[in-house]
Write an enzyme that holds these catalytic residues in place. Structure first.
Site, PDB file in Angstrom:
ATOM      1  N   GLU A 173     -12.223 -28.705   4.348  1.00  0.00           N
ATOM      2  CA  GLU A 173     -11.122 -28.315   5.310  1.00  0.00           C
ATOM      3  C   GLU A 173     -11.094 -29.512   6.370  1.00  0.00           C
ATOM      4  O   GLU A 173     -10.843 -29.178   7.517  1.00  0.00           O
ATOM      5  CB  GLU A 173     -11.218 -27.078   6.045  1.00  0.00           C
ATOM      6  CG  GLU A 173     -10.949 -25.947   4.767  1.00  0.00           C
ATOM      7  CD  GLU A 173     -10.805 -24.553   5.350  1.00  0.00           C
ATOM      8  OE1 GLU A 173     -10.982 -24.497   6.800  1.00  0.00           O
ATOM      9  OE2 GLU A 173     -10.263 -23.657   4.676  1.00  0.00           O
ATOM     10  N   GLU A 305     -11.418 -21.785  -1.952  1.00  0.00           N
ATOM     11  CA  GLU A 305     -11.627 -20.634  -1.413  1.00  0.00           C
ATOM     12  C   GLU A 305     -10.449 -20.001  -1.418  1.00  0.00           C
ATOM     13  O   GLU A 305      -9.365 -20.214  -1.088  1.00  0.00           O
ATOM     14  CB  GLU A 305     -11.689 -21.101   0.348  1.00  0.00           C
ATOM     15  CG  GLU A 305     -13.133 -21.598   0.483  1.00  0.00           C
ATOM     16  CD  GLU A 305     -13.023 -21.968   2.078  1.00  0.00           C
ATOM     17  OE1 GLU A 305     -12.713 -21.048   2.888  1.00  0.00           O
ATOM     18  OE2 GLU A 305     -14.094 -23.049   2.440  1.00  0.00           O
TER      19      GLU A 305
END
Ligand code: AHR
Length: 508
Positions: A173, A305
């Site tokens: 991320e 995710e």
């Protein structure tokens, strides 16, 4: 009663399901590792401190690959803090989750746990505080046979043979301002490119002589969700830097039931269709870059995710606690219903999504919950995962459905959400069907080109209480077996109760 027609044909195929679509994720976060998979002294723990009861449930879920060690944790993690004698390992502050990391569990323990559980490891290199050199040395530690300082360290730590880790995430991320060492797309794209090159060279790739190691499968960090201001430009820019050097673009998404919204239930029930749109945009971005850089190679999506997560829940545990009870969402029946739809979406996009990691595996937004020194329970979401992971394999078929739609904050979503899978090897067809309507529906299912199909297993999840949960005291929410429906010429009718998930397995 409203009717919905669902039609599929064995010859109309979306793609092949990569078994890695049923992967999961373990982060050094809360009690995922400590008191989750690892608890020396627990009555079921083995000589390495791995909990046997948790391993048993992971086997039930049939998880083939696990991403580790983070997550946001990764961006501040020095992998060498977790190797060597346990008593010499440093205790550190983890700035991602404001906890204390004892480093009693590191890469060698993870690899041993993977070997015992029969799971393929998917490691991450730190692109926040970490450097290209540290990434390269991590690959060297894991994959180089011996004879160098770093590979000899692994050997001295007990692993004489290299681990041959194939799957590597280049950061996590990196588009998020919350990330330790957050970068712009351009900065990250350049850094990820250098990391990818050097990691491959460390693995013996790129020389004009054969390498004993299998080629690395590299995953570049894509958007954290589609609400990021940088989406999908982030993905385009990062891919333009790295396309020729990586194999997957990572994507993440969590959905939340938010009672404060004007139409909370409709919004939540729209999650599966929204996820479908999100994947579609990234698929188009990948195709755009592939054309732009004139590459024959296909980069796939690693949806590493995904889950339901009530991010608005307050944290009750103090700062800097070791293994605190954080992100321990207890999932409702409502969550399981949306979760099943998300799984259908992953299956319906199996041509481009080749890896999926349910985030996470134990205790932290997880299907499995543990009690320190005590028992375990299966969350409501455990069940759709278990059923589909064990049977929705092979090919996903293109579905033609006349389901009507409802409006929600994302746009329109289907009341009846379906995936149909055909496993040629096992001669099975699996239909997974969510009814997001408050009324019952009849699903008229027609499965063509299979020959003599007959029903083999039929279960249903339904509840009069959308908020019902499971706990250590008992599993109230679980699928129930139903009488097998008659199937004639590939046609059958299922009664879908209001707000339900139905699973039908057929054989031929
Ligand atoms: O899974 C929990 C967190 O969600 C991960 O650490 C991070 O990558 C994401 O924001």
């Amino acid at each position: 009663m409203k009717k919905t027609k669902i039609f599929a044909d064995a010859n109309l195929i979306i793609g092949t399901v990569d078994p890695h679509l049923y992967g999961s994720f373990l982060e050094h976060l809360g009690r995922a590792v400590y008191e989750g998979i690892y608890e020396p002294g627990h009555p079921t723990a083995d000589e390495d401190g791995f909990r046997g009861d948790v391993m048993g449930l992971i086997r039930e879920l049939n998880v083939p690959i696990v991403r580790y060690p983070g997550g946001n944790f990764l961006s501040g993690y020095d992998w060498w803090d977790g190797i060597g004698k346990k008593e010499d390992r440093p205790v550190r502050l983890d700035l991602a989750w404001h906890t204390t990391e004892p480093n009693e569990f590191g890469v060698d323990e993870f690899m041993k746990w993977c070997q015992k559980t029969g799971i393929e490891p998917m490691l991450g290199v730190n692109m926040g505080t970490g450097t290209v050199r540290e990434a390269s040395r991590f690959v060297e530690y894991c994959n180089h046979a011996g004879g160098t300082e770093i590979s000899e360290m692994r050997r001295a730590n007990g692993a004489k043979e290299p681990y041959h880790v194939r799957y590597w995430c280049i950061g996590n991320e990196m588009d998020g301002p919350w990330q330790i060492g957050h970068l712009t797309a351009d900065e990250y794209g350049k850094k990820a490119l250098e990391a990818a090159k050097v990691m491959r060279w460390t693995n013996g790739e790129g020389a004009d002589v054969p390498t004993p190691n299998e080629k690395l499968k590299l995953i570049v960090s894509g958007s954290s969700n589609h609400e990021m201001k940088t989406f999908p430009e982030w993905d385009r820019i990062v891919l333009e830097h790295t396309y020729r050097h990586v194999d997957y673009l990572s994507m993440h998404r969590y959905y939340e039931y938010n009672e404060e919204r004007e139409r909370p239930l409709e919004d939540f029930l729209g999650s599966a269709d929204d996820m479908n749109e999100y994947i579609g945009t990234l698929k188009a971005t990948i195709e755009y870059v592939r054309a732009k850089v004139r590459s024959q190679k296909q980069v796939y999506i690693s949806f590493d995710e995904w889950n339901i997560w009530t991010q608005s829940a307050p944290r009750l545990e103090p700062l800097w606690k070791r293994a605190p009870h954080i992100l321990e969402d207890v999932y409702t029946f409502r969550d399981a219903l949306v979760f099943a739809g998300l799984m259908n979406t992953l299956l319906n996009n199996c041509d481009i999504v080749k890896i999926g990691c349910l985030a996470q595996l134990v205790n932290v937004i997880a299907p499995i919950m543990t009690e320190k020194g005590g028992g375990v329970f299966r969350q409501t979401t455990f069940y759709p995962f278990r059923y589909l992971s064990n049977s929705a394999r092979g090919e996903t078929l293109r579905i033609f459905s006349d389901s009507d739609t409802f409006e929600n904050m994302y746009g329109k979503a289907h009341y009846v959400n379906t995936a149909v899978n055909h496993d040629r090897a096992r001669r099975t067809v699996v239909v997974s069907c969510c009814n997001y309507d408050q009324s019952a529906r009849e699903a008229e299912i027609e499965l063509r080109s299979f020959g003599g199909l007959k029903a083999a297993e039929y279960v249903e999840m339904t509840s009069s209480d959308l908020g019902a949960v499971n706990g250590f005291g008992g599993e109230n929410v679980r699928p129930h077996s139903k009488e097998l429906p008659a199937v004639k010429d590939g046609k059958t009718t299922l009664l879908l109760p209001p707000m339900s998930w139905s699973y039908l397995k057929l054989t031929y």
